[in-house]
Structures are given as structure tokens and as C-alpha cells.
Design a protein around this motif. Structure first.
Motif, PDB file in Angstrom:
ATOM      1  N   GLY A 152      35.874  39.273  43.718  1.00  0.00           N
ATOM      2  CA  GLY A 152      36.833  39.337  42.626  1.00  0.00           C
ATOM      3  C   GLY A 152      37.208  37.971  42.091  1.00  0.00           C
ATOM      4  N   ASP A 153      37.315  36.987  42.975  1.00  0.00           N
ATOM      5  CA  ASP A 153      37.594  35.622  42.528  1.00  0.00           C
ATOM      6  C   ASP A 153      36.465  35.090  41.647  1.00  0.00           C
ATOM      7  OD1 ASP A 153      39.987  35.471  44.092  1.00  0.00           O
ATOM      8  OD2 ASP A 153      38.761  35.075  45.864  1.00  0.00           O
ATOM      9  N   GLU A 154      35.228  35.418  42.023  1.00  0.00           N
ATOM     10  CA  GLU A 154      34.077  34.971  41.236  1.00  0.00           C
ATOM     11  C   GLU A 154      34.001  35.712  39.906  1.00  0.00           C
ATOM     12  OE1 GLU A 154      32.669  32.383  42.053  1.00  0.00           O
ATOM     13  OE2 GLU A 154      33.142  32.215  44.195  1.00  0.00           O
ATOM     14  N   LEU A 155      34.383  36.992  39.905  1.00  0.00           N
ATOM     15  CA  LEU A 155      34.436  37.743  38.650  1.00  0.00           C
ATOM     16  C   LEU A 155      35.475  37.130  37.720  1.00  0.00           C
ATOM     17  CD1 LEU A 155      33.808  40.276  36.881  1.00  0.00           C
ATOM     18  CD2 LEU A 155      35.660  41.425  38.119  1.00  0.00           C
ATOM     19  N   ARG A 156      36.623  36.818  38.259  1.00  0.00           N
ATOM     20  CA  ARG A 156      37.674  36.200  37.440  1.00  0.00           C
ATOM     21  C   ARG A 156      37.212  34.863  36.871  1.00  0.00           C
ATOM     22  NH1 ARG A 156      42.433  38.292  35.993  1.00  0.00           N
ATOM     23  NH2 ARG A 156      43.755  36.667  36.877  1.00  0.00           N
ATOM     24  N   TYR A 157      36.542  34.081  37.685  1.00  0.00           N
ATOM     25  CA  TYR A 157      36.028  32.781  37.240  1.00  0.00           C
ATOM     26  C   TYR A 157      34.986  32.950  36.141  1.00  0.00           C
ATOM     27  CZ  TYR A 157      33.148  28.560  37.376  1.00  0.00           C
ATOM     28  OH  TYR A 157      32.420  27.451  37.028  1.00  0.00           O
ATOM     29  N   ALA A 158      34.058  33.877  36.332  1.00  0.00           N
ATOM     30  CA  ALA A 158      32.952  34.056  35.389  1.00  0.00           C
ATOM     31  C   ALA A 158      33.425  34.576  34.039  1.00  0.00           C
ATOM     32  CB  ALA A 158      31.919  35.014  35.974  1.00  0.00           C
ATOM     33  N   GLY A 163      38.127  39.707  33.594  1.00  0.00           N
ATOM     34  CA  GLY A 163      37.947  40.720  34.624  1.00  0.00           C
ATOM     35  C   GLY A 163      39.155  40.744  35.542  1.00  0.00           C
ATOM     36  N   ARG A 164      39.543  41.935  35.968  1.00  0.00           N
ATOM     37  CA  ARG A 164      40.764  42.064  36.768  1.00  0.00           C
ATOM     38  C   ARG A 164      40.456  42.686  38.120  1.00  0.00           C
ATOM     39  NH1 ARG A 164      44.257  45.638  32.931  1.00  0.00           N
ATOM     40  NH2 ARG A 164      42.265  46.738  32.932  1.00  0.00           N
ATOM     41  N   LYS A 181      42.133  35.539  46.333  1.00  0.00           N
ATOM     42  CA  LYS A 181      43.126  34.564  45.885  1.00  0.00           C
ATOM     43  C   LYS A 181      43.683  34.892  44.503  1.00  0.00           C
ATOM     44  CE  LYS A 181      42.427  31.627  49.391  1.00  0.00           C
ATOM     45  NZ  LYS A 181      43.451  31.201  50.366  1.00  0.00           N
ATOM     46  N   THR A 182      42.926  35.632  43.685  1.00  0.00           N
ATOM     47  CA  THR A 182      43.298  35.779  42.282  1.00  0.00           C
ATOM     48  C   THR A 182      43.538  37.225  41.849  1.00  0.00           C
ATOM     49  OG1 THR A 182      40.956  35.815  41.637  1.00  0.00           O
ATOM     50  CG2 THR A 182      42.054  33.678  41.647  1.00  0.00           C
ATOM     51  N   GLY A 183      43.457  38.177  42.775  1.00  0.00           N
ATOM     52  CA  GLY A 183      43.710  39.567  42.431  1.00  0.00           C
ATOM     53  C   GLY A 183      45.166  39.934  42.598  1.00  0.00           C
ATOM     54  N   THR A 184      45.441  41.236  42.581  1.00  0.00           N
ATOM     55  CA  THR A 184      46.787  41.760  42.752  1.00  0.00           C
ATOM     56  C   THR A 184      46.763  42.810  43.849  1.00  0.00           C
ATOM     57  OG1 THR A 184      47.339  41.405  40.418  1.00  0.00           O
ATOM     58  CG2 THR A 184      48.700  42.978  41.642  1.00  0.00           C
ATOM     59  N   ALA A 185      47.642  42.673  44.829  1.00  0.00           N
ATOM     60  CA  ALA A 185      47.630  43.566  45.991  1.00  0.00           C
ATOM     61  C   ALA A 185      48.933  44.331  46.119  1.00  0.00           C
ATOM     62  CB  ALA A 185      47.381  42.761  47.266  1.00  0.00           C
ATOM     63  N   ASN A 301      39.187  47.961  30.421  1.00  0.00           N
ATOM     64  CA  ASN A 301      39.635  46.598  30.169  1.00  0.00           C
ATOM     65  C   ASN A 301      39.638  46.303  28.673  1.00  0.00           C
ATOM     66  OD1 ASN A 301      39.703  43.672  29.969  1.00  0.00           O
ATOM     67  ND2 ASN A 301      39.219  43.628  32.143  1.00  0.00           N
ATOM     68  N   PRO A 302      40.781  45.922  28.128  1.00  0.00           N
ATOM     69  CA  PRO A 302      40.845  45.658  26.682  1.00  0.00           C
ATOM     70  C   PRO A 302      39.955  44.504  26.227  1.00  0.00           C
ATOM     71  CG  PRO A 302      42.873  44.972  27.790  1.00  0.00           C
ATOM     72  CD  PRO A 302      42.085  45.762  28.783  1.00  0.00           C
ATOM     73  N   LYS A 303      39.573  43.634  27.150  1.00  0.00           N
ATOM     74  CA  LYS A 303      38.685  42.530  26.802  1.00  0.00           C
ATOM     75  C   LYS A 303      37.219  42.849  27.083  1.00  0.00           C
ATOM     76  CE  LYS A 303      42.245  39.033  27.548  1.00  0.00           C
ATOM     77  NZ  LYS A 303      42.646  37.794  28.278  1.00  0.00           N
ATOM     78  N   GLY A 304      36.974  44.088  27.554  1.00  0.00           N
ATOM     79  CA  GLY A 304      35.605  44.537  27.759  1.00  0.00           C
ATOM     80  C   GLY A 304      34.966  44.094  29.057  1.00  0.00           C
ATOM     81  N   ALA A 305      35.680  43.351  29.895  1.00  0.00           N
ATOM     82  CA  ALA A 305      35.121  42.852  31.146  1.00  0.00           C
ATOM     83  C   ALA A 305      35.203  43.925  32.236  1.00  0.00           C
ATOM     84  CB  ALA A 305      35.858  41.596  31.596  1.00  0.00           C
ATOM     85  N   THR A 306      34.457  43.700  33.303  1.00  0.00           N
ATOM     86  CA  THR A 306      34.495  44.594  34.461  1.00  0.00           C
ATOM     87  C   THR A 306      35.804  44.417  35.228  1.00  0.00           C
ATOM     88  OG1 THR A 306      32.093  44.533  34.704  1.00  0.00           O
ATOM     89  CG2 THR A 306      33.364  45.171  36.645  1.00  0.00           C
ATOM     90  N   ASP A 307      36.347  45.510  35.712  1.00  0.00           N
ATOM     91  CA  ASP A 307      37.492  45.485  36.622  1.00  0.00           C
ATOM     92  C   ASP A 307      37.031  45.921  38.008  1.00  0.00           C
ATOM     93  OD1 ASP A 307      39.312  44.751  34.628  1.00  0.00           O
ATOM     94  OD2 ASP A 307      39.748  46.842  34.116  1.00  0.00           O
TER      95      ASP A 307
END
Length: 566
Positions: A152-158, A163-164, A181-185, A301-307
Motif C-alpha cells: 500500500g505504501d508503494e501504491l501511494r507513492y506510485a 491510491g488509497r 505507514k501511509t494507510g488508514t487502520a 476512487n474518484p481519481k481513478g487509481a486502485t484502492d
């Protein structure tokens, strides 16, 4: 004619190659590899689910639950959590990192510093729970101690954070170590019966959370009983009947029909504490996760990215601890979980679209049988009090070296030694370590012992137990003597945890062999794959599908043979 035959032969060869790698799908323009990634990746873990329980109860599962993954997904039936000390935090940390404990830094659910300070794997005193629940120093609130990045951190970076990543679990470590580190738990609170987040992730809960809990959905199971699901008594003959003497835990009995909220006139502390170790805990987890998914438009995702959405169902682990995986309670719970998952999968695909979802299913560890059950089958089995073992070896070491209590403490993985006393005596550390390890091997129930000197050099025997032990040893906070029990044995204090009838945490197959299924026809080929696989293979495989960087410490392999040809 020769040209036509050659061309036909070439076509057959190409067709054969595609068949081996998976049927090709229509190329998507402007997408690396020609296949657009899924809109939603759902990673489902069941805490404490050994592979053998799926095999044993396959015929009783409903078509759209676990059987759907096994029959219509890529099912790796020889998949393993390939490290020693197979416990919840360690297993969760491998799934989306692709890394072993020696790199993640998560070597147990908890451990101790050399001076005896208790460390919980996701504790962080800088952060608090957001639902008003008092936050103790040992509570899990952030991924501070996780040393590596997750998928998920790499998805957010890319995707420049488009991506969420959202994570839900009955245990704080099950949520936090999947969100990265960058998701929501969100994790369950035994004090309120609600899923809550922490100040690491947000300043306050979103409005949908407030609206959801305004209706107190966690109270719907108050004064309900847990009775067997199936009307056919013969179906349960593959499990041990109720009433086993070994299976008694706190207020619960080994009889079916347990009443949740017993002794309370309204939902309170007892009800909330016992709710997660029940089949209703899974229903509650699924309902909250689906509410979160719809409210946050996860997969849309409103920005079209993978969640990415991860859900860890924690109840099975509690139930196996309380009754054993061979019990009627464990079997009935798994059947109920299967029905819960069928509804969950249906709701996810209805929300995001069937062709937009990639689902991964696995477990953080397996489970051993109760020692009484194993003994009844003719195996040497038992519970070992770590204090008794350490006292026996310390007594031998004191006679030889003149130092009392050289092994200062027992923690996950083994013992720490009093190196200061060893140095003061002018003794060779490695010689003392070797003596302690050899003395350990003469103690009841001990199978292997490895020393810090061996582990630092990588000088271990060439067998699987040693390999998995090396992977579990994180030098900065690891033990000085790594201790592995014999099969069918586990460490259990006579005083600190007398209620648990069985456990996990070894490098043996009943603890390591876990389910691993991936479902999503656009990306993976259905079939049963008997090739050896590991949970660390999940992250690099998903990275290929999502076209993102492999997590920082990943050592897993891409499960190429199950991917659709590109």
C-alpha cells in the motif's frame, strides 16, 4: 504446403506457451503489460486458520464463500508462513511487505529489551485512540516499529497518494501491520465494542463513523447464544464433541449454547470482551468493513487509481486457543465464517463491480492441536513452562560458571543472557552460549537451540527449522539463545496464561501451512497449484498486477504461473 504447415505448427507452439502462462486477455492501451489493474484489491486474512481446516470441511462450505476461492481462484495448497515463531503480528507483517521478520523488525506480538522493558509490536505512546477509550502505553496505535514498506505504501507513492489503503481488524496489530505507514487502520475496542482509529491516522473519526455508531450496531448480538449452525448432527462427527475437559476458558464452558452478555442486563464490559472471540465477531467485522467501503467509496476512487482494502477476521484465533482446532466450536465457527465471507464477497463485488475486484485470501499462521488430542493419537505432546526450563538450565550453568541466572529472561523466540556478568568473569561469550544451548536440548520438549553467535554468522545446520529460525531473528532486538520446542509442544506459563488450551508459534507445518488463494479472472488463472509458495510471495505478485514498485525488503517471488499472460 510446407509454409502452411510451418505456420500452423508455430501457431500451436504459441498457443501452448500461452496455455502454460495463462490465457491472454485483450490489451489495454497505455497500460504497462497491456492489462489494466483492478479498481479494488481486497486482502482477507483469517487469524489462526490452518490449511487443513479448509480441506477437512470443504464439502460443508457454501458455493460463494471459501469454495469460490478454492474452485475459481488460484489456490496454492502448499503455501506457508515461512518463518519460526508463527504468531499474529509476525504473520500479518509478511503479507504485504514480502519480507521475513529479520527485516520487518516484527519478531513477535511483543518482546523485551535487554533490560526487561516490555515492547508491544504496534505500541506508540505518541498516539491515542479516537473513540474516547483510555489508551495504555502497551496499546497498538501506530506502525512505528515496522521497518519496511508495504504494498500500500508503494501504491501511494506510485500514484502520488491517489491510491488509497484502508484496513480493518479485530486486533490492533492485524489492522496496523496491513495498513502500513501511509494507510488508514481501524481496530476493535474490547471496552466499547466499536472499531476505532488512532491519532496516527486522523484527528477525528469521519462523519460516517459517527452516524454508524449512533445506532449501536455492536449491541445486536447481546444475549444471543452460539448454537451449532447445521441441523445435521452427522456433519459434526469429524470434530470432537462438545464437553471436552481441556476446553474451558474464563467464563466460557466447552458446551455449545454460550450466552453472550451473561450476567449483564445491558451490553457492558463482559459482553464486549467476549464478542470478538465468537462467530458474531466476524459478522461485526464484515459489517463495519462494508460500511467503511461504501462510505469512503473504496473501489470507486474518484481519481481513478486502485484502492486496497484489507480485512483481518480475528475470531478464529481466539476460538482455536479456547477450544482447539479439532473442536466442534472451531468447526462450527469456520462454517459460520464461510457464510459471512460469501455475503461479504457478494457485497464487495456489487459495490465495485465484479470485473474490477481482485481478492486475496490467506492467514497469519496455522494452529497446533491440543496436547491432549495429540497424546490421544499416540504422539509425545505437552505444554512446557518456560520458567521451569530456564531455571533448570540456569542451575547447571551456575555450577559450571559460577554465575546465577545467566539466562535473564524468556521472551518470544528464546532467552537473553547476562553478557555483562559473563564479561566480568572473563568468560568467552560463545562458549557460554554453546553450553546453554546444549543443556537446553536435554530438557523435556525442547527440539532445537541456536546461539547468537551462530545466528550472526549464519552458521546453522542445513535444515528447514534452522532456515525458518534464521529468518525470524532480527538482530537489534532478538534473543541470545533461540529455543524451538519439539513437534506437538508449546510454551505456556502455569500462571500467566493458564486458560489457553493450545497455541501456535512453531516452524512446523501445522503452524506454517496456511491458505493462499487469489481470485480475479482478469489477472489470475484459476486452478489448484501444488507448487511450494510462501505468504511473502503475495506482495511482489500484487506489485506486478498493480504496476508498482515491489516493497522495500521483499524477498518473495512472483507467482508467475498463476498470472494471466500479458
Amino acid at each position: 504446403m510446407k509454409w502452411l504447415k510451418a505456420r500452423a505448427w508455430a501457431a500451436l507452439v504459441v498457443a501452448g506457451m500461452v496455455g502454460c502462462a495463462g490465457a491472454a486477455t485483450p490489451a489495454a492501451s497505455g497500460v504497462p503489460g497491456g492489462i489494466a489493474p483492478p479498481k479494488l484489491v481486497v486482502v482477507v486474512l483469517v487469524d489462526g486458520l490452518p490449511q487443513e481446516q479448509l480441506l477437512k470441511n470443504y464439502d460443508l462450505f457454501v458455493p460463494n464463500g471459501l469454495r469460490r476461492l478454492m474452485d475459481k481462484g488460484a489456490w496454492f495448497s502448499d503455501a506457508h508462513q515461512a518463518h519460526a515463531f508463527t504468531v499474529t503480528a509476525v504473520g500479518h507483517a509478511t503479507i504485504l511487505s514480502g519480507a521475513y521478520p529479520y527485516q520487518t523488525g516484527i519478531i513477535g506480538n511483543d518482546w523485551k529489551t535487554r533490560d526487561g522493558k516490555f515492547i508491544y509490536n504496534t505500541a506508540d505512546t505518541a498516539h491515542k485512540y479516537l473513540d474516547g477509550t483510555p489508551t495504555q502505553d502497551e496499546d497498538g496505535t501506530s506502525p512505528k516499529l515496522l521497518q519496511v514498506s508495504l504494498l500500500g505504501d508503494e501504491l501511494r507513492y506510485a500514484t502520488n497518494n491517489a491510491g488509497r489503503v484502508f484496513s480493518v481488524a479485530g486486533k490492533d496489530r492485524g489492522a496496523i501491520l496491513m495498513a502500513g505507514k501511509t494507510g488508514t487502520a481501524y481496530m476493535y475496542s474490547t471496552k466499547t465494542g466499536r472499531f476505532t482509529s488512532t491519532s496516527y491516522y486522523m484527528d477525528k473519526h469521519p462523519q460516517w463513523w459517527e452516524d454508524y455508531y449512533a445506532k449501536a450496531p455492536q449491541n445486536k448480538w447481546f444475549h444471543q447464544r452460539w448454537n451449532v449452525l447445521l441441523d445435521n448432527p452427522k456433519a459434526y462427527e469429524r470434530a470432537l464433541p462438545e464437553g471436552q475437559k481441556a476446553a474451558v476458558y474464563n467464563q466460557m464452558t466447552s458446551k455449545m449454547g454460550y450466552l453472550y452478555g451473561i450476567g449483564e442486563t445491558s451490553p457492558g464490559a463482559s459482553y464486549y470482551r467476549m464478542l470478538m472471540p465468537s462467530p458474531f465477531g466476524d459478522e461485526m467485522t464484515a459489517d463495519f468493513a462494508l460500511t467503511m467501503m461504501k462510505s469512503e467509496a473504496i473501489g470507486r476512487n474518484p481519481k481513478g487509481a486502485t484502492d486496497i482494502m484489507t480485512v483481518s477476521f480475528s475470531s478464529h484465533d481466539y476460538i482455536n486457543h479456547n477450544f482447539g482446532p479439532e473442536s466442534i466450536q472451531s468447526m462450527d465457527h469456520l462454517l459460520r465464517l464461510d457464510r459471512t465471507l460469501a455475503k461479504f464477497f457478494e457485497a464487495v463485488e456489487a459495490h465495485a463491480g465484479r470485473d474490477n475486484v481482485l481478492t486475496v485470501f490467506s492467514a497469519d499462521h496455522g494452529f497446533m492441536n491440543t496436547p491432549e488430542y495429540s497424546s490421544g493419537r499416540g504422539f509425545e505432546a505437552g505444554r512446557i513452562d518456560p520458567t521451569d526450563t530456564r531455571n533448570a538450565v540456569n542451575a547447571l550453568a551456575e555450577k559450571k560458571f559460577g554465575i546465577p541466572k545467566i539466562a535473564t529472561q524468556h521472551m518470544v523466540g528464546g532467552w537473553t543472557l547476562d553478557y555483562a556478568a559473563i564479561d566480568t568473569k572473563g568468560l568467552n561469550r560463545e562458549e557460554v552460549e554453546t553450553f546453554m544451548a546444549r543443556a537446553l536440548l536435554d530438557q523435556p520438549g525442547i527440539g532445537y537451540a541456536f546461539t547468537r553467535s551462530q545466528l550472526e554468522r549464519g552458521d546453522l545446520p542445513a535444515h528447514r527449522v534452522a532456515l525458518l529460525s534464521q529468518r525470524a531473528w532480527f538482530r537489534q532486538s532478538a534473543v541470545d539463545i533461540m529455543v524451538i520446542t519439539k513437534p506437538f509442544h508449546y510454551f505456556q506459563s502455569k500462571t500467566s496464561n493458564p486458560g489457553s488450551v493450545c497455541s501456535h508459534g512453531t516452524p512446523y507445518s501445522y503452524d506454517t501451512n496456511v491458505p493462499l488463494m487469489i481470485h480475479g479472472p482478469k489477472w489470475v488463472r484459476a486452478g489448484r497449484y501444488t507448487q511450494y509458495a510462501e505468504t511473502v510471495d503475495i506482495a511482489p505478485t500484487l506489485a506486478q498486477v498493480l504496476n508498482v514498485r515491489v516493497p522495500s525488503a521483499s524477498e518473495g517471488k512472483v507467482l508467475t504461473h498463476a498470472l494471466v499472460a500479458r
